[in-house]
Design a protein around this motif. Structure first.
Motif, PDB file in Angstrom:
ATOM      1  N   THR A  89      45.192  53.229  42.370  1.00 17.31           N
ATOM      2  CA  THR A  89      46.451  53.772  42.873  1.00 17.31           C
ATOM      3  C   THR A  89      46.832  53.205  44.240  1.00 17.31           C
ATOM      4  N   LEU A  90      45.867  52.584  44.924  1.00 19.37           N
ATOM      5  CA  LEU A  90      46.146  51.950  46.215  1.00 19.37           C
ATOM      6  C   LEU A  90      46.465  50.466  46.061  1.00 19.37           C
ATOM      7  N   ARG A  91      46.568  49.999  44.818  1.00 17.08           N
ATOM      8  CA  ARG A  91      46.841  48.594  44.478  1.00 17.08           C
ATOM      9  C   ARG A  91      45.655  47.685  44.817  1.00 17.08           C
ATOM     10  N   LYS A  92      44.450  48.254  44.874  1.00 17.60           N
ATOM     11  CA  LYS A  92      43.254  47.457  45.086  1.00 17.60           C
ATOM     12  C   LYS A  92      42.740  46.946  43.750  1.00 17.60           C
ATOM     13  N   ARG A  93      42.349  45.687  43.723  1.00 16.54           N
ATOM     14  CA  ARG A  93      41.825  45.073  42.502  1.00 16.54           C
ATOM     15  C   ARG A  93      40.537  45.764  42.061  1.00 16.54           C
ATOM     16  N   VAL A  94      40.506  46.154  40.773  1.00 19.29           N
ATOM     17  CA  VAL A  94      39.320  46.738  40.166  1.00 19.29           C
ATOM     18  C   VAL A  94      38.616  45.706  39.287  1.00 19.29           C
ATOM     19  N   SER A  95      39.411  44.980  38.516  1.00 22.63           N
ATOM     20  CA  SER A  95      38.846  43.965  37.627  1.00 22.63           C
ATOM     21  C   SER A  95      39.920  42.925  37.321  1.00 22.63           C
ATOM     22  N   THR A  96      39.483  41.698  37.106  1.00 22.89           N
ATOM     23  CA  THR A  96      40.397  40.597  36.779  1.00 22.89           C
ATOM     24  C   THR A  96      40.125  40.107  35.357  1.00 22.89           C
ATOM     25  N   PHE A  97      41.191  39.968  34.576  1.00 19.98           N
ATOM     26  CA  PHE A  97      41.072  39.446  33.214  1.00 19.98           C
ATOM     27  C   PHE A  97      41.494  37.979  33.133  1.00 19.98           C
ATOM     28  N   TYR A  98      42.432  37.593  33.999  1.00 23.62           N
ATOM     29  CA  TYR A  98      42.966  36.225  33.951  1.00 23.62           C
ATOM     30  C   TYR A  98      43.422  35.861  35.362  1.00 23.62           C
ATOM     31  N   ARG A  99      43.147  34.620  35.764  1.00 25.77           N
ATOM     32  CA  ARG A  99      43.541  34.163  37.104  1.00 25.77           C
ATOM     33  C   ARG A  99      44.196  32.793  37.024  1.00 25.77           C
ATOM     34  N   TYR A 100      45.251  32.624  37.824  1.00 30.20           N
ATOM     35  CA  TYR A 100      45.957  31.344  37.895  1.00 30.20           C
ATOM     36  C   TYR A 100      46.239  31.059  39.375  1.00 30.20           C
ATOM     37  N   ASP A 101      45.806  29.893  39.859  1.00 31.75           N
ATOM     38  CA  ASP A 101      46.013  29.517  41.254  1.00 31.75           C
ATOM     39  C   ASP A 101      47.291  28.693  41.396  1.00 31.75           C
ATOM     40  N   ILE A 102      48.132  29.106  42.342  1.00 35.78           N
ATOM     41  CA  ILE A 102      49.411  28.443  42.580  1.00 35.78           C
ATOM     42  C   ILE A 102      49.255  27.382  43.656  1.00 35.78           C
ATOM     43  N   GLU A 103      49.863  26.213  43.426  1.00 36.76           N
ATOM     44  CA  GLU A 103      49.852  25.148  44.424  1.00 36.76           C
ATOM     45  C   GLU A 103      51.250  24.557  44.563  1.00 36.76           C
ATOM     46  N   ASN A 104      51.585  24.148  45.775  1.00 33.32           N
ATOM     47  CA  ASN A 104      52.836  23.411  46.046  1.00 33.32           C
ATOM     48  C   ASN A 104      54.059  24.114  45.449  1.00 33.32           C
ATOM     49  N   VAL A 105      54.303  25.322  45.886  1.00 34.96           N
ATOM     50  CA  VAL A 105      55.410  26.097  45.365  1.00 34.96           C
ATOM     51  C   VAL A 105      56.458  26.316  46.462  1.00 34.96           C
ATOM     52  N   VAL A 165      49.564  33.318  29.030  1.00 32.32           N
ATOM     53  CA  VAL A 165      48.169  33.762  29.136  1.00 32.32           C
ATOM     54  C   VAL A 165      47.537  34.015  27.771  1.00 32.32           C
ATOM     55  N   GLY A 166      48.305  33.816  26.688  1.00 34.90           N
ATOM     56  CA  GLY A 166      47.766  34.002  25.348  1.00 34.90           C
ATOM     57  C   GLY A 166      47.454  35.457  25.054  1.00 34.90           C
ATOM     58  N   LYS A 167      46.374  35.698  24.309  1.00 32.90           N
ATOM     59  CA  LYS A 167      45.959  37.059  23.974  1.00 32.90           C
ATOM     60  C   LYS A 167      44.903  37.516  24.967  1.00 32.90           C
ATOM     61  N   GLN A 168      45.116  38.690  25.545  1.00 32.85           N
ATOM     62  CA  GLN A 168      44.204  39.222  26.538  1.00 32.85           C
ATOM     63  C   GLN A 168      43.722  40.614  26.148  1.00 32.85           C
ATOM     64  N   ASN A 169      42.404  40.792  26.139  1.00 31.25           N
ATOM     65  CA  ASN A 169      41.814  42.114  25.960  1.00 31.25           C
ATOM     66  C   ASN A 169      41.708  42.751  27.338  1.00 31.25           C
ATOM     67  N   VAL A 170      42.563  43.724  27.625  1.00 34.28           N
ATOM     68  CA  VAL A 170      42.604  44.348  28.946  1.00 34.28           C
ATOM     69  C   VAL A 170      42.092  45.786  28.895  1.00 34.28           C
ATOM     70  N   GLY A 171      41.264  46.087  27.896  1.00 39.45           N
ATOM     71  CA  GLY A 171      40.705  47.423  27.751  1.00 39.45           C
ATOM     72  C   GLY A 171      39.641  47.727  28.796  1.00 39.45           C
ATOM     73  N   MET A 172      39.207  48.986  28.831  1.00 45.00           N
ATOM     74  CA  MET A 172      38.250  49.426  29.837  1.00 45.00           C
ATOM     75  C   MET A 172      36.883  48.757  29.674  1.00 45.00           C
ATOM     76  N   PHE A 173      36.406  48.649  28.435  1.00 44.68           N
ATOM     77  CA  PHE A 173      35.089  48.026  28.259  1.00 44.68           C
ATOM     78  C   PHE A 173      35.128  46.551  28.630  1.00 44.68           C
ATOM     79  N   SER A 174      36.233  45.894  28.343  1.00 42.15           N
ATOM     80  CA  SER A 174      36.368  44.490  28.730  1.00 42.15           C
ATOM     81  C   SER A 174      36.231  44.343  30.242  1.00 42.15           C
ATOM     82  N   ALA A 175      36.849  45.263  30.990  1.00 32.66           N
ATOM     83  CA  ALA A 175      36.745  45.227  32.452  1.00 32.66           C
ATOM     84  C   ALA A 175      35.316  45.485  32.912  1.00 32.66           C
TER      85      ALA A 175
END
Length: 244
Positions: free
Chosen positions: A112-128, A138-148
């Motif tokens: 609720t404080l917008r703090k990261r708990v778990s990451t499922f997918y990451r993309y680094d931005i360059e030269n924007v 990002v295709g198909k992502q399992n974002v369930g609790m056990f996955s985290a």
């Protein structure tokens, strides 16, 4: 006309001018020259458009949000985020005006404080640039609790579960490797106490996993870098049905 008193003449001239101006104004409206004002906000950051399919969104309680989020390096709190609300359907989500300093885009769970708990997918931005739009599939992502839990706690670097509980050297026979963790936990008798399951779906109080990690006399507590957050997510997962 010139014989009228001066004041009456002025009044007649005033009404004539008002009528003339009103007529011209109405005519301009009919011709389309008068339009509603347009207000444009200045672009201060770049945009990100995410497309993908997300499964397990509905497993999370109100204390968590599955989000598309932008993070700055070494900051656990998102600079900007948008909640993913669809489950099992392909969707598109756009983050607008992402701050230039936030160069990490994630599919993540935040509290609720917008703090990261778990990451499922990451993309680094360059030269924007400020007016750029970054498109990411990002295709198909399992974002369930056990996955985290599996990604962040059992396999993640923030704990040491996989050091002792892996296929080659599973302490007490509990293999928590990525492909085996779920089937070795839920509904499986504990080797420490055969009267209890390692995880009893819906009942963290009678789940040996939860008892062990919350035992103040045990040694597991020291293995968690963010102990409170990890314990809370495991408890919530078990009490909400321990779904895969």
């Amino acid at each position: 006309m010139y014989n009228l008193p001066f004041t009456m003449y002025n009044m007649k001239l005033h009404y004539t001018l008002v009528f003339t101006l009103s007529t011209l104004l109405l005519a301009s409206c009919d011709d389309g020259f008068v339009t509603d004002p347009v207000y444009e906000s200045e672009q201060t950051g770049y945009n990100v458009k995410i497309t993908g399919t997300f499964n397990g969104v509905d497993q999370w309680s109100d204390n968590y949000n599955v989000v598309v989020a932008a993070f700055s390096e070494d900051d656990e709190y998102s600079s900007i985020q948008k909640t993913i609300q669809t489950d099992g359907r392909e969707t598109a989500i756009t983050l607008s005006n992402v701050p230039s300093g936030a160069k990490i885009i994630e599919i993540a769970v935040t509290n609720t404080l917008r703090k990261r708990v778990s990451t499922f997918y990451r993309y680094d931005i360059e030269n924007v640039s400020a007016d750029d739009t970054i498109r990411i599939d990002v295709g198909k992502q399992n974002v369930g609790m056990f996955s985290a839990i599996n990604n962040t706690i059992f396999q993640g670097t923030a704990t040491t579960c996989s050091r002792c509980h892996s296929t080659e050297k599973a302490a007490r026979g509990l293999d928590l490797s990525a492909e085996n963790a779920y089937k070795n936990l839920v509904g499986v008798k504990s080797s420490k106490d055969a009267t209890q399951n390692r995880v009893t779906a819906g009942d963290s109080g009678n789940s040996m996993l939860y008892k062990i990690i919350t035992d103040d006399n045990g040694f597991h507590k020291g293995f968690f870098s963010d102990y409170g957050a990890f314990v809370n997510i495991i408890k919530s997962w078990i009490d909400n049905g321990a779904k895969e």
